[in-house]
Motif scaffolding. Structure first.
Motif: not given
Lengths: 108, 557
Positions: A76, A50, A38, A78, A34-35, A31, A29, A73-74, A45-48
């Motif tokens: 996603x 999505x 990173x 991938x 992302x980790x 995050x 998922x 929350x649920x 930046x994390x926003x990139x």
């Protein structure tokens, strides 16, 4: 010439390869992705992430499913698709070609 | 002391410091603008919200933890500023950076007077909003308010510029990263200033206002309409009151000139009291003018002039003056209306010295000796005699003819006048001068009478009653026709004027025509009415239309 801009462009080129690689073995998922990114300092930046995920999804290189989580929350999850796998293969070989080429070029 | 705002992010509840909330809201709005045109932009935003929720969850230590401004700023830093994301997002976005979007029409609620329509239009046209407002105002007057409908329509149809993108589009500034950055910085500065300067309750209200539910919209619309209506009513008040005051001043000036020219004694004829006319004029001016002064100040208030326009003392003074004038004029009016309450008459029996002649001939004496006449009002004629004395002259003279109970003809002259008391009425009646001349068989009657100017205008009249014995004859000169009374009985069924010019004999209580043709017909129309007459020896038909209405008289077969 803006150095930050150049760096961003370079990262951007290989980000797709990296994202696909992270989910190649098993679904993750966002995050988790992302980790990983990173950790390797590929993401400033994390926003990139999505927009990239969405773009890859739109190109049908990956797909996602919703999964309930215990905390929050649920999520996603991938998964790489068949097309994604062959795309990744392509990218991998071109990346190794490129990295060898660039490394040798810079060393000389 | 700070307010907290509860929000839902990806189905999780968070409490945010108010300022933190504002920053987060702005941030999400900017992101929306960056991604809205990207394919799957909604997903991206959703993902980002989920991520923010995760990051908040990491920060949040307890159930009632309030996320601070610093923490929101950290999260934004982690995720990347909108500019960073816009820059990395796509080439298509970069390509846009030097491209000016066509201007779009929005309502500019930052530059609003009513609904921000004029502000929006001014951005669209590229002029200062004051000019648009001025044109709207001119249009309002020339279209008799028609532009109000257009305004309301625009207010409803044209969207409000809420996001940065809207505001940029509204102003036609190129929508590029640096501009957005500039704009966001401006707005964040504005927000932080607002937070610093404005009390929190007020700010909370503003936030509430921004939640555009339909009822809120309606409420705002109503408020706006009231404001608009107040504005227009204010303008109308100002226009009406200034025109009226101007008219009153001009009227007063003209009135003063008029009263200066006309001799005072003549002016006084208009009223029965001895109160100078100039006072009446002054009272009327005060009673009519003072309300307009108040209307004027009310108009100024409605136009947003919140300052004290008139002090307390002048206001009370004006009010007192008005009440005084109103009371004075009412008293005057009551006295004036009582002026003709009592009617009185003075009768004069004329001795009939020579009754040898069988025929009485009646002639008229017209007021030719008064060559200098001035007619002031409708019925008021002022004449001057040889001595230069002024008199009031009136033509209200009527002659009645009826059967005498005696053998002698009788002639009485009644002077009828009114007054506020019996005494005054009799005095008014006796002041009437009416001249007649009886010589042998000729009676010469004036068709007018005069009275002193001091007796004032007054519905006075002179009535002459002629009692004619059975078998006697009377001839009335044609010129006296206008002064004959209505119901003079005659065998021809003639009405007033037509009786004149004939020789009549008194028989069995009515006049019998001695020289009328046996068959006659005719139509006569004058200011007294219409008279249609057809007659022969045996029968007659009379149709008259006068003050008494329609009368049809038929006699004979």
């Amino acid at each position: 010439m803006n150095i930050e801009n150049t760096k961003a462009q370079m990262r951007k080129g290989i980000l797709e390869l990296c994202i696909l690689s992270t989910i190649d073995k098993k679904p993750k998922y966002s995050s988790e992705i992302l980790n990983r990114l990173k950790e390797s300092k590929l993401l400033v930046v994390e926003g990139t992430l999505y927009p990239l995920l969405t773009r890859l999804k739109n190109a049908e290189l990956l797909e996602y499913r919703w999964e309930e989580s215990n905390a929050g929350p649920p999520r996603k999850y991938f998964t790489i698709t068949k097309e994604g796998k062959s795309f990744l293969k392509e990218l991998n070989s071109s990346w190794s070609d490129l990295s060898i080429a660039v490394t040798t070029l810079i060393k000389k | 002391m700070n307010k907290t705002i509860d929000i839902h992010l990806a189905q999780t509840l968070f409490s945010l410091d108010e300022q933190a909330y504002i920053i987060l809201k702005k941030y999400l709005e900017k992101l929306e603008f960056v991604f809205i045109k990207t394919e799957g932009g909604k997903d991206i935003l959703e993902d980002i919200e989920v991520r923010i929720s995760e990051l908040f969850s990491e920060i949040k230590t307890g159930e009632r933890y309030v996320i601070s401004v610093n923490e929101v700023e950290q999260v934004i830093e982690t995720l990347g500023s909108p500019e960073d994301l816009a820059g990395e997002e796509s080439e298509t976005y970069e390509a846009k950076s030097n491209y000016t979007e066509p201007k779009k029409l929005f309502r500019d609620t930052d530059d609003r007077f009513i609904g921000g329509v004029a502000g929006g239009l001014s951005h669209y046209v590229g002029v200062d909003s004051i000019w648009v407002r001025l044109i709207l105002l001119i249009l309002f007057f020339s279209s008799i308010g028609g532009v109000v409908l257009v305004y309301i329509l625009l207010w409803i149809i044209v969207p409000e510029a809420t996001t940065t993108a809207d505001k940029l589009k509204m102003k036609g500034e190129p929508v590029n990263v640096s501009n957005i950055k500039k704009k966001i910085k401006e707005e964040l500065d504005q927000v932080s200033n607002t937070v610093k300067e404005v009390d929190y309750e007020n700010l909370g209200n503003q936030l509430k206002k921004k939640s555009k539910s339909f009822s809120d919209f309606l409420l705002q619309l109503m408020k706006g309409l009231f404001k608009l209506a107040g504005l227009f009513i204010g303008i109308i008040f100002l226009v009406i009151s200034s025109i009226s005051l101007l008219g009153l001043f001009i009227g007063t000036i003209l009135g003063s000139v008029f009263t200066a020219i006309i001799p005072n004694e003549l002016l006084q004829l208009g009223v029965s009291m001895d109160l100078p006319v100039i006072f009446i004029g002054l009272f009327i001016f005060l009673i009519a003018g003072i309300p307009f002064v108040f209307l004027f100040t009310l108009g100024l208030h409605l136009l947003g002039n919140s300052g004290q326009i008139m002090g307390r003392t002048p206001k009370l003074l004006l009010l007192g003056l008005w009440v005084f004038a109103a009371i004075a004029l009412s008293i005057f009016g009551i006295i004036e209306s009582k002026a003709f309450a009592v009617t009185s008459k003075k009768s004069e029996l004329i001795e009939w010295e020579n009754n040898a002649a069988d025929t009485l001939k009646i002639y008229v004496n017209e007021h030719q000796k008064y060559s200098e006449t001035v007619t002031l009002f409708n019925d008021l004629t002022i004449v001057e005699n040889e001595l230069g004395e002024s008199y009031r002259l009136d033509n209200n003279v009527r002659l009645y003819i009826e059967k005498s109970k005696e053998d002698q003809p009788g002639l009485t002259i009644e002077k009828i006048a009114k007054g506020w008391s019996q005494k005054k009425a009799i005095k008014n009646a006796s002041e009437i001068t009416y001249v007649h001349d009886l010589f042998n068989d000729q009676l010469v009657l004036d068709n007018f009478w005069i009275s002193p100017i001091s007796s004032k205008t007054n519905p006075e009249k002179v009535v002459i009653n002629l009692a004619l014995p059975e078998g006697k004859y009377v001839f009335i000169d044609n010129d006296f026709g206008d002064y004959l009374a209505k119901k003079i009985k005659n065998d021809q069924g003639y009405y007033r004027k037509r009786i004149a010019g004939h020789l009549w004999k008194m028989e069995r209580g009515e006049l019998v025509c001695q020289d009328c043709e046996s068959t006659k017909g005719g139509l006569h129309i004058d200011e007294n009415g219409l008279e249609l007459n057809i007659s022969d020896d045996d029968s007659s038909l009379d149709i008259t239309i006068d003050d008494n209405g329609l009368q049809i008289k038929k006699s004979g077969d």
